[in-house]
Design an enzyme around this catalytic site. Structure first.
Site, PDB file in Angstrom:
ATOM      1  N   HIS A  17       0.833  -1.199   0.000  1.00 26.51           N
ATOM      2  CA  HIS A  17       0.000   0.000   0.000  1.00 26.51           C
ATOM      3  C   HIS A  17       0.870   1.252   0.000  1.00 26.51           C
ATOM      4  O   HIS A  17       2.100   1.171  -0.094  1.00 26.51           O
ATOM      5  CB  HIS A  17      -0.989  -0.017   1.172  1.00 26.51           C
ATOM      6  CG  HIS A  17      -0.343  -0.156   2.521  1.00 26.51           C
ATOM      7  ND1 HIS A  17       0.525   0.784   3.037  1.00 26.51           N
ATOM      8  CD2 HIS A  17      -0.423  -1.136   3.449  1.00 26.51           C
ATOM      9  CE1 HIS A  17       0.914   0.400   4.229  1.00 26.51           C
ATOM     10  NE2 HIS A  17       0.378  -0.765   4.503  1.00 26.51           N
ATOM     11  N   HIS A  20       4.056   1.470   2.206  1.00 24.83           N
ATOM     12  CA  HIS A  20       5.233   0.753   1.693  1.00 24.83           C
ATOM     13  C   HIS A  20       5.895   1.552   0.575  1.00 24.83           C
ATOM     14  O   HIS A  20       7.113   1.662   0.502  1.00 24.83           O
ATOM     15  CB  HIS A  20       4.836  -0.620   1.137  1.00 24.83           C
ATOM     16  CG  HIS A  20       4.134  -1.504   2.129  1.00 24.83           C
ATOM     17  ND1 HIS A  20       2.844  -1.915   1.943  1.00 24.83           N
ATOM     18  CD2 HIS A  20       4.544  -2.050   3.286  1.00 24.83           C
ATOM     19  CE1 HIS A  20       2.474  -2.685   2.964  1.00 24.83           C
ATOM     20  NE2 HIS A  20       3.498  -2.778   3.795  1.00 24.83           N
ATOM     21  N   CYS A 125      -0.951  -9.488  21.108  1.00 29.64           N
ATOM     22  CA  CYS A 125      -1.716  -9.103  19.915  1.00 29.64           C
ATOM     23  C   CYS A 125      -1.258  -9.970  18.755  1.00 29.64           C
ATOM     24  O   CYS A 125      -0.101  -9.899  18.344  1.00 29.64           O
ATOM     25  CB  CYS A 125      -1.511  -7.625  19.552  1.00 29.64           C
ATOM     26  SG  CYS A 125      -2.241  -7.219  17.937  1.00 29.64           S
ATOM     27  N   CYS A 128       0.119  -7.791  15.812  1.00 30.11           N
ATOM     28  CA  CYS A 128       1.477  -7.271  16.032  1.00 30.11           C
ATOM     29  C   CYS A 128       2.475  -8.415  16.143  1.00 30.11           C
ATOM     30  O   CYS A 128       3.677  -8.197  16.013  1.00 30.11           O
ATOM     31  CB  CYS A 128       1.586  -6.490  17.331  1.00 30.11           C
ATOM     32  SG  CYS A 128       0.649  -4.972  17.427  1.00 30.11           S
ATOM     33  N   CYS A 143      -5.552  -3.944  21.437  1.00 34.88           N
ATOM     34  CA  CYS A 143      -4.266  -3.473  20.931  1.00 34.88           C
ATOM     35  C   CYS A 143      -4.395  -1.989  20.579  1.00 34.88           C
ATOM     36  O   CYS A 143      -5.326  -1.617  19.867  1.00 34.88           O
ATOM     37  CB  CYS A 143      -3.867  -4.275  19.690  1.00 34.88           C
ATOM     38  SG  CYS A 143      -2.449  -3.553  18.844  1.00 34.88           S
ATOM     39  N   HIS A 146      -3.961  -1.998  16.602  1.00 31.77           N
ATOM     40  CA  HIS A 146      -4.907  -2.726  15.752  1.00 31.77           C
ATOM     41  C   HIS A 146      -6.341  -2.749  16.284  1.00 31.77           C
ATOM     42  O   HIS A 146      -7.251  -3.180  15.579  1.00 31.77           O
ATOM     43  CB  HIS A 146      -4.429  -4.169  15.559  1.00 31.77           C
ATOM     44  CG  HIS A 146      -3.132  -4.249  14.821  1.00 31.77           C
ATOM     45  ND1 HIS A 146      -1.928  -4.514  15.447  1.00 31.77           N
ATOM     46  CD2 HIS A 146      -2.837  -4.053  13.524  1.00 31.77           C
ATOM     47  CE1 HIS A 146      -0.965  -4.501  14.547  1.00 31.77           C
ATOM     48  NE2 HIS A 146      -1.483  -4.220  13.384  1.00 31.77           N
ATOM     49  N   LYS A 295     -10.451  16.185   0.530  1.00 31.81           N
ATOM     50  CA  LYS A 295      -9.936  16.811  -0.689  1.00 31.81           C
ATOM     51  C   LYS A 295      -9.745  15.749  -1.747  1.00 31.81           C
ATOM     52  O   LYS A 295      -8.744  15.044  -1.762  1.00 31.81           O
ATOM     53  CB  LYS A 295      -8.586  17.466  -0.392  1.00 31.81           C
ATOM     54  CG  LYS A 295      -8.655  18.597   0.615  1.00 31.81           C
ATOM     55  CD  LYS A 295      -7.288  19.239   0.730  1.00 31.81           C
ATOM     56  CE  LYS A 295      -7.142  20.056   2.005  1.00 31.81           C
ATOM     57  NZ  LYS A 295      -5.742  20.162   2.400  1.00 31.81           N
ATOM     58  N   LYS A 298     -11.116  14.736  -9.285  1.00 38.22           N
ATOM     59  CA  LYS A 298     -12.050  14.054 -10.171  1.00 38.22           C
ATOM     60  C   LYS A 298     -11.423  12.811 -10.783  1.00 38.22           C
ATOM     61  O   LYS A 298     -12.045  11.771 -10.891  1.00 38.22           O
ATOM     62  CB  LYS A 298     -12.498  15.002 -11.282  1.00 38.22           C
ATOM     63  CG  LYS A 298     -13.466  16.063 -10.785  1.00 38.22           C
ATOM     64  CD  LYS A 298     -14.064  16.822 -11.970  1.00 38.22           C
ATOM     65  CE  LYS A 298     -14.558  18.187 -11.531  1.00 38.22           C
ATOM     66  NZ  LYS A 298     -13.577  19.254 -11.751  1.00 38.22           N
TER      67      LYS A 298
HETATM   68 ZN   LIG Z   1      -1.598  -5.080  17.401  1.00 39.13          ZN
END
Ligand SMILES: [Zn+2]
Length: 503
Positions: A17, A20, A125, A128, A143, A146, A295, A298
Protein backbone atom coordinates in the site's frame (compact mmCIF):
# COMPACT_ATOMS: atom_id res chain seq x y z
CA UNK A 1 33.08 5.58 1.22
CA UNK A 2 30.22 3.15 1.54
CA UNK A 3 26.57 3.87 2.24
CA UNK A 4 24.19 1.13 3.30
CA UNK A 5 20.51 2.05 3.53
CA UNK A 6 17.50 -0.11 4.26
CA UNK A 7 13.72 -0.10 4.24
CA UNK A 8 12.03 -2.23 6.84
CA UNK A 9 11.20 -5.63 5.45
CA UNK A 10 7.51 -5.63 4.66
CA UNK A 11 5.23 -8.10 6.29
CA UNK A 12 3.84 -10.39 3.60
CA UNK A 13 0.49 -10.69 5.25
CA UNK A 14 -0.73 -7.37 3.90
CA UNK A 15 -0.95 -6.17 0.33
CA UNK A 16 1.48 -3.43 -0.72
CA UNK A 17 0.00 0.00 0.00
CA UNK A 18 0.91 3.67 0.04
CA UNK A 19 2.94 3.36 3.25
CA UNK A 20 5.23 0.75 1.69
CA UNK A 21 5.57 2.84 -1.45
CA UNK A 22 6.48 5.90 0.62
CA UNK A 23 9.31 4.24 2.52
CA UNK A 24 10.71 2.57 -0.57
CA UNK A 25 10.66 5.82 -2.55
CA UNK A 26 12.39 7.72 0.24
CA UNK A 27 15.11 5.12 0.63
CA UNK A 28 15.60 5.00 -3.12
CA UNK A 29 16.05 8.78 -3.18
CA UNK A 30 18.69 8.52 -0.45
CA UNK A 31 20.45 5.70 -2.28
CA UNK A 32 20.47 7.58 -5.59
CA UNK A 33 21.82 10.74 -3.99
CA UNK A 34 24.68 8.84 -2.40
CA UNK A 35 25.45 7.12 -5.68
CA UNK A 36 25.75 10.60 -7.18
CA UNK A 37 28.36 11.37 -4.57
CA UNK A 38 30.39 8.51 -5.95
CA UNK A 39 29.94 6.37 -2.85
CA UNK A 40 29.53 2.60 -2.88
CA UNK A 41 25.85 2.23 -2.13
CA UNK A 42 23.88 -0.78 -1.04
CA UNK A 43 20.08 -0.45 -0.89
CA UNK A 44 18.24 -3.30 0.77
CA UNK A 45 14.55 -4.02 0.91
CA UNK A 46 12.58 -7.25 1.25
CA UNK A 47 9.90 -9.18 3.04
CA UNK A 48 9.32 -10.43 6.54
CA UNK A 49 7.65 -13.80 6.18
CA UNK A 50 7.56 -15.66 9.48
CA UNK A 51 5.27 -15.45 12.49
CA UNK A 52 1.83 -16.30 13.58
CA UNK A 53 -0.20 -13.96 11.32
CA UNK A 54 1.25 -15.55 8.18
CA UNK A 55 0.73 -19.07 9.50
CA UNK A 56 -2.86 -18.25 10.48
CA UNK A 57 -3.70 -16.63 7.16
CA UNK A 58 -2.24 -19.57 5.24
CA UNK A 59 -4.17 -22.07 7.27
CA UNK A 60 -7.37 -20.14 6.72
CA UNK A 61 -6.74 -20.47 2.97
CA UNK A 62 -5.89 -24.14 3.31
CA UNK A 63 -2.34 -23.67 2.05
CA UNK A 64 1.12 -23.90 3.58
CA UNK A 65 2.65 -20.70 4.96
CA UNK A 66 5.53 -20.99 2.48
CA UNK A 67 3.12 -20.95 -0.42
CA UNK A 68 1.41 -17.84 0.87
CA UNK A 69 4.74 -16.16 1.53
CA UNK A 70 5.99 -17.00 -1.97
CA UNK A 71 2.90 -15.54 -3.55
CA UNK A 72 2.83 -12.34 -1.52
CA UNK A 73 6.57 -11.72 -1.61
CA UNK A 74 6.30 -11.45 -5.39
CA UNK A 75 3.90 -8.53 -5.07
CA UNK A 76 6.35 -6.62 -2.91
CA UNK A 77 9.21 -7.48 -5.21
CA UNK A 78 7.23 -6.18 -8.18
CA UNK A 79 6.46 -2.94 -6.38
CA UNK A 80 10.10 -1.79 -6.29
CA UNK A 81 10.65 -1.21 -10.03
CA UNK A 82 7.11 0.11 -10.39
CA UNK A 83 8.12 2.95 -8.08
CA UNK A 84 11.18 3.68 -10.17
CA UNK A 85 13.32 2.38 -7.34
CA UNK A 86 16.53 0.43 -7.85
CA UNK A 87 17.45 -1.80 -4.94
CA UNK A 88 20.61 -3.86 -4.75
CA UNK A 89 19.02 -6.88 -3.12
CA UNK A 90 15.62 -8.15 -2.08
CA UNK A 91 15.81 -10.26 1.05
CA UNK A 92 13.18 -12.76 2.13
CA UNK A 93 13.39 -14.03 5.69
CA UNK A 94 12.61 -17.50 4.42
CA UNK A 95 15.90 -17.50 2.48
CA UNK A 96 17.91 -20.41 3.90
CA UNK A 97 21.03 -18.23 4.10
CA UNK A 98 19.17 -15.70 6.23
CA UNK A 99 17.82 -18.40 8.51
CA UNK A 100 21.27 -19.88 9.02
CA UNK A 101 22.67 -16.44 9.86
CA UNK A 102 19.91 -15.82 12.40
CA UNK A 103 20.79 -19.10 14.09
CA UNK A 104 24.47 -18.26 14.06
CA UNK A 105 24.06 -14.78 15.56
CA UNK A 106 21.52 -15.80 18.19
CA UNK A 107 23.63 -18.77 19.22
CA UNK A 108 26.43 -16.29 19.86
CA UNK A 109 24.06 -14.12 21.89
CA UNK A 110 23.29 -17.18 24.00
CA UNK A 111 26.96 -18.09 24.36
CA UNK A 112 27.61 -14.55 25.50
CA UNK A 113 25.18 -15.13 28.37
CA UNK A 114 22.16 -13.09 27.23
CA UNK A 115 19.62 -15.90 26.83
CA UNK A 116 17.78 -17.82 29.54
CA UNK A 117 14.74 -20.04 29.85
CA UNK A 118 11.54 -18.94 31.52
CA UNK A 119 7.80 -18.58 31.25
CA UNK A 120 6.15 -15.60 29.73
CA UNK A 121 2.68 -14.44 30.51
CA UNK A 122 1.07 -11.38 29.07
CA UNK A 123 -1.36 -9.70 26.73
CA UNK A 124 -0.64 -10.72 23.19
CA UNK A 125 -1.72 -9.10 19.92
CA UNK A 126 -1.76 -11.64 17.11
CA UNK A 127 -1.65 -8.87 14.52
CA UNK A 128 1.48 -7.27 16.03
CA UNK A 129 2.84 -10.75 16.77
CA UNK A 130 3.89 -9.14 20.01
CA UNK A 131 3.12 -9.09 23.70
CA UNK A 132 1.95 -5.76 25.09
CA UNK A 133 3.23 -4.27 28.31
CA UNK A 134 0.47 -3.65 30.89
CA UNK A 135 0.62 0.10 30.31
CA UNK A 136 0.13 -0.29 26.56
CA UNK A 137 -3.12 -2.17 26.68
CA UNK A 138 -6.10 -0.10 25.55
CA UNK A 139 -9.49 -0.17 27.20
CA UNK A 140 -11.29 -3.49 26.83
CA UNK A 141 -7.92 -5.28 26.49
CA UNK A 142 -7.36 -4.04 22.99
CA UNK A 143 -4.27 -3.47 20.93
CA UNK A 144 -3.57 0.27 20.75
CA UNK A 145 -2.51 -0.13 17.11
CA UNK A 146 -4.91 -2.73 15.75
CA UNK A 147 -7.82 -2.30 18.17
CA UNK A 148 -8.34 -6.06 18.20
CA UNK A 149 -8.91 -7.84 21.48
CA UNK A 150 -5.72 -9.12 23.06
CA UNK A 151 -5.39 -12.63 24.35
CA UNK A 152 -3.82 -13.63 27.62
CA UNK A 153 -0.99 -15.96 26.72
CA UNK A 154 1.41 -17.97 28.78
CA UNK A 155 4.20 -19.96 27.31
CA UNK A 156 7.66 -21.36 27.85
CA UNK A 157 10.12 -19.05 26.21
CA UNK A 158 13.73 -18.31 25.88
CA UNK A 159 14.30 -14.77 27.00
CA UNK A 160 16.65 -12.14 25.72
CA UNK A 161 18.26 -10.26 28.60
CA UNK A 162 17.33 -6.81 27.33
CA UNK A 163 17.62 -5.44 30.86
CA UNK A 164 21.37 -6.03 30.75
CA UNK A 165 21.57 -3.26 28.13
CA UNK A 166 19.97 -0.51 30.17
CA UNK A 167 23.26 1.25 30.83
CA UNK A 168 24.95 0.57 27.49
CA UNK A 169 21.88 1.97 25.71
CA UNK A 170 21.76 5.01 27.99
CA UNK A 171 25.39 5.62 27.10
CA UNK A 172 24.61 5.20 23.42
CA UNK A 173 21.81 7.75 23.61
CA UNK A 174 24.00 10.16 25.57
CA UNK A 175 26.92 9.88 23.16
CA UNK A 176 25.06 9.76 19.89
CA UNK A 177 22.23 12.24 19.80
CA UNK A 178 21.73 11.57 16.12
CA UNK A 179 21.32 7.81 16.55
CA UNK A 180 17.59 8.27 16.11
CA UNK A 181 16.06 11.15 14.11
CA UNK A 182 13.94 13.26 14.04
CA UNK A 183 14.45 14.56 17.56
CA UNK A 184 10.89 13.75 18.67
CA UNK A 185 11.55 10.08 17.93
CA UNK A 186 14.88 10.18 19.70
CA UNK A 187 13.09 11.55 22.76
CA UNK A 188 10.39 8.91 22.50
CA UNK A 189 12.96 6.11 22.39
CA UNK A 190 14.88 7.66 25.25
CA UNK A 191 11.80 7.93 27.39
CA UNK A 192 10.97 4.29 26.77
CA UNK A 193 14.53 3.45 27.74
CA UNK A 194 14.31 5.52 30.93
CA UNK A 195 11.12 3.78 31.96
CA UNK A 196 13.32 0.73 32.54
CA UNK A 197 14.01 -2.18 30.23
CA UNK A 198 12.59 -5.61 30.91
CA UNK A 199 13.69 -8.87 29.38
CA UNK A 200 11.76 -9.95 26.33
CA UNK A 201 10.85 -13.32 24.87
CA UNK A 202 13.27 -14.48 22.19
CA UNK A 203 11.40 -17.60 21.11
CA UNK A 204 7.91 -18.96 20.61
CA UNK A 205 7.06 -22.41 21.76
CA UNK A 206 3.75 -23.27 20.15
CA UNK A 207 4.62 -21.96 16.75
CA UNK A 208 6.45 -23.79 13.99
CA UNK A 209 6.50 -21.12 11.24
CA UNK A 210 9.82 -19.46 11.97
CA UNK A 211 13.55 -19.94 12.25
CA UNK A 212 14.17 -23.00 14.44
CA UNK A 213 16.06 -22.41 17.67
CA UNK A 214 19.18 -24.53 17.08
CA UNK A 215 19.54 -25.64 20.69
CA UNK A 216 15.87 -26.55 21.20
CA UNK A 217 13.82 -27.89 18.34
CA UNK A 218 10.51 -27.18 20.07
CA UNK A 219 11.04 -23.45 19.61
CA UNK A 220 11.30 -20.99 16.79
CA UNK A 221 12.76 -17.53 17.17
CA UNK A 222 10.37 -14.74 17.88
CA UNK A 223 9.66 -13.11 14.53
CA UNK A 224 11.02 -9.71 15.50
CA UNK A 225 14.54 -10.96 16.14
CA UNK A 226 14.46 -12.99 12.96
CA UNK A 227 13.27 -9.91 11.06
CA UNK A 228 15.72 -7.39 12.51
CA UNK A 229 18.65 -9.57 11.62
CA UNK A 230 17.82 -9.26 7.91
CA UNK A 231 19.80 -6.02 7.81
CA UNK A 232 22.90 -7.92 8.82
CA UNK A 233 22.35 -11.31 7.20
CA UNK A 234 21.61 -9.94 3.71
CA UNK A 235 25.15 -8.69 3.23
CA UNK A 236 26.55 -12.17 3.66
CA UNK A 237 24.78 -13.64 0.63
CA UNK A 238 23.35 -10.84 -1.51
CA UNK A 239 26.11 -11.30 -4.05
CA UNK A 240 26.75 -14.95 -4.73
CA UNK A 241 30.24 -16.00 -3.75
CA UNK A 242 30.93 -12.72 -1.97
CA UNK A 243 30.49 -11.51 1.58
CA UNK A 244 29.79 -7.78 1.66
CA UNK A 245 29.58 -7.53 5.42
CA UNK A 246 32.95 -5.95 5.99
CA UNK A 247 32.33 -3.47 3.20
CA UNK A 248 28.87 -2.31 4.25
CA UNK A 249 28.31 -3.11 7.91
CA UNK A 250 27.33 -1.18 9.99
CA UNK A 251 24.35 0.24 8.12
CA UNK A 252 24.38 3.98 7.48
CA UNK A 253 20.62 4.39 7.75
CA UNK A 254 17.67 2.28 8.69
CA UNK A 255 14.58 4.13 7.49
CA UNK A 256 11.41 3.05 9.28
CA UNK A 257 7.91 4.21 10.12
CA UNK A 258 7.20 5.22 13.68
CA UNK A 259 5.19 2.12 14.61
CA UNK A 260 8.37 0.04 14.73
CA UNK A 261 10.53 2.57 16.53
CA UNK A 262 11.05 0.56 19.70
CA UNK A 263 12.28 -2.51 17.88
CA UNK A 264 14.81 -0.50 15.92
CA UNK A 265 15.83 2.03 18.53
CA UNK A 266 16.06 -0.28 21.55
CA UNK A 267 15.88 -4.02 20.80
CA UNK A 268 18.06 -3.87 17.72
CA UNK A 269 21.10 -2.07 19.18
CA UNK A 270 20.84 -4.25 22.30
CA UNK A 271 20.80 -7.39 20.20
CA UNK A 272 23.79 -6.23 18.19
CA UNK A 273 25.72 -5.43 21.35
CA UNK A 274 24.84 -8.86 22.71
CA UNK A 275 26.27 -10.41 19.54
CA UNK A 276 29.43 -8.25 19.57
CA UNK A 277 28.39 -6.51 16.37
CA UNK A 278 28.69 -2.87 15.45
CA UNK A 279 25.62 -0.65 15.69
CA UNK A 280 24.01 1.10 12.73
CA UNK A 281 24.88 4.76 12.37
CA UNK A 282 21.36 6.11 12.33
CA UNK A 283 17.71 5.23 12.42
CA UNK A 284 15.46 7.68 10.62
CA UNK A 285 11.77 7.57 11.43
CA UNK A 286 9.30 8.93 8.94
CA UNK A 287 5.75 9.86 9.78
CA UNK A 288 2.40 8.63 8.60
CA UNK A 289 0.62 9.74 5.48
CA UNK A 290 -2.88 10.58 6.57
CA UNK A 291 -5.50 10.32 3.91
CA UNK A 292 -7.46 13.52 3.65
CA UNK A 293 -10.67 12.24 2.13
CA UNK A 294 -12.16 15.74 2.14
CA UNK A 295 -9.94 16.81 -0.69
CA UNK A 296 -10.59 14.58 -3.61
CA UNK A 297 -9.83 14.96 -7.27
CA UNK A 298 -12.05 14.05 -10.17
CA UNK A 299 -9.57 11.83 -11.92
CA UNK A 300 -8.33 9.86 -8.93
CA UNK A 301 -11.35 9.77 -6.63
CA UNK A 302 -10.81 10.05 -2.91
CA UNK A 303 -8.13 7.46 -2.23
CA UNK A 304 -4.52 8.16 -3.10
CA UNK A 305 -3.80 4.74 -4.53
CA UNK A 306 -0.13 4.56 -5.53
CA UNK A 307 -0.86 2.16 -8.37
CA UNK A 308 -3.54 4.38 -9.87
CA UNK A 309 -1.23 7.40 -9.65
CA UNK A 310 1.64 5.56 -11.30
CA UNK A 311 -0.52 4.23 -14.07
CA UNK A 312 -1.89 7.62 -14.91
CA UNK A 313 0.89 10.06 -14.06
CA UNK A 314 4.02 7.93 -13.80
CA UNK A 315 6.22 6.92 -10.87
CA UNK A 316 8.14 10.22 -10.86
CA UNK A 317 4.97 12.16 -10.11
CA UNK A 318 4.18 9.95 -7.12
CA UNK A 319 7.75 10.15 -5.83
CA UNK A 320 7.75 13.92 -6.13
CA UNK A 321 4.40 14.40 -4.47
CA UNK A 322 5.12 12.20 -1.47
CA UNK A 323 8.51 13.73 -0.75
CA UNK A 324 7.33 17.26 -1.47
CA UNK A 325 3.96 17.57 0.21
CA UNK A 326 4.64 15.96 3.58
CA UNK A 327 7.85 17.04 5.36
CA UNK A 328 9.88 13.86 5.58
CA UNK A 329 9.94 12.79 9.21
CA UNK A 330 6.56 14.25 10.10
CA UNK A 331 2.99 13.07 9.81
CA UNK A 332 1.00 14.84 7.13
CA UNK A 333 -2.14 14.75 5.08
CA UNK A 334 -2.15 13.57 1.53
CA UNK A 335 -5.01 13.77 -0.90
CA UNK A 336 -5.72 13.23 -4.55
CA UNK A 337 -6.62 16.92 -4.90
CA UNK A 338 -3.29 18.01 -3.41
CA UNK A 339 -1.53 15.56 -5.71
CA UNK A 340 -3.16 17.02 -8.80
CA UNK A 341 -2.44 20.54 -7.64
CA UNK A 342 1.28 19.80 -7.21
CA UNK A 343 1.35 17.93 -10.48
CA UNK A 344 -0.19 20.76 -12.47
CA UNK A 345 1.51 23.74 -10.84
CA UNK A 346 4.95 22.35 -10.08
CA UNK A 347 5.72 19.37 -12.28
CA UNK A 348 3.84 20.39 -15.41
CA UNK A 349 4.27 24.19 -15.11
CA UNK A 350 7.37 25.03 -13.10
CA UNK A 351 9.59 22.22 -14.28
CA UNK A 352 8.15 20.53 -17.36
CA UNK A 353 7.26 23.77 -19.05
CA UNK A 354 10.60 25.39 -18.22
CA UNK A 355 12.38 22.45 -19.82
CA UNK A 356 10.32 22.29 -22.99
CA UNK A 357 10.21 26.02 -23.66
CA UNK A 358 13.93 26.48 -23.02
CA UNK A 359 14.89 23.68 -25.37
CA UNK A 360 12.36 24.84 -27.95
CA UNK A 361 13.91 28.33 -27.92
CA UNK A 362 17.43 27.00 -28.42
CA UNK A 363 16.18 24.97 -31.36
CA UNK A 364 14.17 27.84 -32.83
CA UNK A 365 16.75 30.62 -32.43
CA UNK A 366 20.01 28.71 -32.63
CA UNK A 367 19.19 25.48 -34.37
CA UNK A 368 19.88 23.58 -31.16
CA UNK A 369 23.46 24.81 -30.84
CA UNK A 370 24.54 26.20 -27.48
CA UNK A 371 27.28 28.83 -27.65
CA UNK A 372 30.06 28.64 -25.14
CA UNK A 373 29.48 31.69 -22.95
CA UNK A 374 29.91 32.68 -19.36
CA UNK A 375 26.99 32.02 -17.05
CA UNK A 376 24.99 35.19 -16.59
CA UNK A 377 26.26 36.95 -13.44
CA UNK A 378 22.66 37.94 -12.74
CA UNK A 379 21.78 34.31 -12.08
CA UNK A 380 25.02 32.71 -10.93
CA UNK A 381 24.93 33.86 -7.27
CA UNK A 382 21.52 32.24 -6.82
CA UNK A 383 23.09 28.86 -7.45
CA UNK A 384 26.12 29.36 -5.23
CA UNK A 385 26.47 26.66 -2.61
CA UNK A 386 23.35 24.85 -3.78
CA UNK A 387 24.88 21.42 -4.24
CA UNK A 388 26.69 21.55 -0.90
CA UNK A 389 23.45 22.54 0.80
CA UNK A 390 21.55 19.68 -0.84
CA UNK A 391 24.28 17.25 0.18
CA UNK A 392 24.19 18.48 3.73
CA UNK A 393 20.40 18.11 3.94
CA UNK A 394 20.11 14.70 2.28
CA UNK A 395 23.05 13.57 4.41
CA UNK A 396 20.61 14.01 7.31
CA UNK A 397 17.75 12.42 5.34
CA UNK A 398 16.04 15.81 5.06
CA UNK A 399 14.57 14.94 1.71
CA UNK A 400 11.79 17.50 1.74
CA UNK A 401 14.01 20.41 2.73
CA UNK A 402 16.54 19.47 0.05
CA UNK A 403 13.80 19.30 -2.56
CA UNK A 404 12.60 22.76 -1.56
CA UNK A 405 16.13 24.13 -2.06
CA UNK A 406 16.22 22.68 -5.57
CA UNK A 407 12.73 23.85 -6.37
CA UNK A 408 13.57 27.42 -5.43
CA UNK A 409 16.09 27.30 -8.28
CA UNK A 410 13.53 25.86 -10.66
CA UNK A 411 11.40 28.87 -9.82
CA UNK A 412 14.37 31.19 -10.16
CA UNK A 413 15.02 29.88 -13.67
CA UNK A 414 11.42 30.57 -14.58
CA UNK A 415 11.73 34.14 -13.33
CA UNK A 416 14.96 34.48 -15.29
CA UNK A 417 13.16 33.56 -18.49
CA UNK A 418 10.55 36.24 -17.83
CA UNK A 419 13.14 38.86 -16.88
CA UNK A 420 15.34 38.26 -19.90
CA UNK A 421 12.57 37.61 -22.45
CA UNK A 422 14.72 35.76 -24.99
CA UNK A 423 11.94 36.16 -27.59
CA UNK A 424 12.58 39.92 -27.47
CA UNK A 425 16.34 39.51 -27.76
CA UNK A 426 15.83 37.25 -30.76
CA UNK A 427 14.18 40.08 -32.66
CA UNK A 428 17.24 42.28 -32.42
CA UNK A 429 20.39 41.12 -34.22
CA UNK A 430 22.57 43.53 -32.26
CA UNK A 431 21.67 41.63 -29.08
CA UNK A 432 22.66 38.24 -30.39
CA UNK A 433 25.45 37.88 -27.82
CA UNK A 434 22.97 38.51 -25.02
CA UNK A 435 20.63 35.91 -26.42
CA UNK A 436 23.46 33.39 -26.52
CA UNK A 437 24.26 34.08 -22.92
CA UNK A 438 20.66 33.84 -21.75
CA UNK A 439 20.05 30.57 -23.56
CA UNK A 440 23.38 29.13 -22.43
CA UNK A 441 22.63 30.09 -18.84
CA UNK A 442 19.17 28.56 -18.97
CA UNK A 443 20.44 25.31 -20.44
CA UNK A 444 23.14 25.15 -17.81
CA UNK A 445 20.66 25.89 -15.02
CA UNK A 446 18.40 23.14 -16.32
CA UNK A 447 21.30 20.72 -16.32
CA UNK A 448 22.12 21.48 -12.69
CA UNK A 449 18.55 21.09 -11.46
CA UNK A 450 18.09 17.91 -13.51
CA UNK A 451 21.15 16.36 -11.85
CA UNK A 452 19.99 17.42 -8.39
CA UNK A 453 16.44 16.21 -9.04
CA UNK A 454 17.53 12.78 -10.21
CA UNK A 455 16.98 11.11 -6.81
CA UNK A 456 13.40 12.40 -6.84
CA UNK A 457 12.55 12.24 -10.54
CA UNK A 458 14.91 9.66 -12.00
CA UNK A 459 13.10 8.95 -15.26
CA UNK A 460 12.29 12.59 -16.09
CA UNK A 461 15.75 13.83 -15.13
CA UNK A 462 17.35 11.27 -17.38
CA UNK A 463 15.11 12.23 -20.27
CA UNK A 464 15.95 15.88 -19.82
CA UNK A 465 19.67 15.20 -19.54
CA UNK A 466 19.51 13.19 -22.74
CA UNK A 467 17.92 16.11 -24.56
CA UNK A 468 20.57 18.41 -23.11
CA UNK A 469 23.31 16.07 -24.21
CA UNK A 470 22.19 15.83 -27.81
CA UNK A 471 25.67 16.84 -28.92
CA UNK A 472 26.99 13.52 -27.68
CA UNK A 473 28.99 12.76 -24.55
CA UNK A 474 26.59 11.39 -21.98
CA UNK A 475 25.76 13.98 -19.37
CA UNK A 476 27.23 13.24 -16.04
CA UNK A 477 24.91 12.54 -13.10
CA UNK A 478 27.56 13.06 -10.46
CA UNK A 479 27.17 15.81 -7.90
CA UNK A 480 30.75 16.85 -8.49
CA UNK A 481 29.61 18.34 -11.81
CA UNK A 482 26.39 19.85 -10.46
CA UNK A 483 27.62 23.43 -10.28
CA UNK A 484 26.47 26.16 -12.60
CA UNK A 485 29.07 26.69 -15.30
CA UNK A 486 30.72 23.30 -14.94
CA UNK A 487 28.78 21.83 -17.86
CA UNK A 488 29.84 21.80 -21.47
CA UNK A 489 26.58 21.47 -23.34
CA UNK A 490 27.04 21.90 -27.08
CA UNK A 491 23.77 20.96 -28.66
CA UNK A 492 20.27 20.23 -27.42
CA UNK A 493 17.14 18.85 -28.90
CA UNK A 494 13.47 19.45 -28.25
CA UNK A 495 11.73 17.43 -25.61
CA UNK A 496 8.18 16.20 -25.34
CA UNK A 497 6.41 17.47 -22.29
CA UNK A 498 7.99 15.82 -19.22
CA UNK A 499 4.71 16.09 -17.35
CA UNK A 500 1.86 16.46 -19.80
CA UNK A 501 -1.05 18.53 -18.54
CA UNK A 502 -3.61 16.20 -20.03
CA UNK A 503 -3.09 12.63 -18.97
ZN1 LIG B 1 -1.60 -5.08 17.40
Amino acid sequence: MSYYVTTPIYYVNAAPHLGHAYTTIAVDALARHHRQRGEDVFFLTGTDEHGEPVADAAHALGIEPQELADKNAERFKALVPQLGAANDFFIRTTDPEHMAKVQEVLTRVRENGYVYEGTYEGWYCPRCADFKAENEVDEGNRCPIHHVELTREQEDSYFFKLSAFQEPLERLYAEREDFVAPRTRYNEALSFLRSGLRDVPLSRHKLSWGVPVPWDDEHVFYVWFDALLNYYSALSYARPGEDLTSEFWPASYHVIAKDILRFHAIYWPALLMAADLELPERVFVHGYLLMDGEKMSKSLGNVLDPFAVIERFGADALRFYLLRDVPFGQDGSVSTAAFEQRYASELANDFGNLASRTLAMVVRYRDGVVSRTEVDPVLAPDFDGLTARVEELIGRAELTLALEEIWERVRRLNRYVEEQAPWQLAKDDSRSGELDRVLGTLVEGLRVVAVLLWPYLPASSERLLEALGAGGGALDLSLAGATLGAGRIERVEKIESLFPKEV
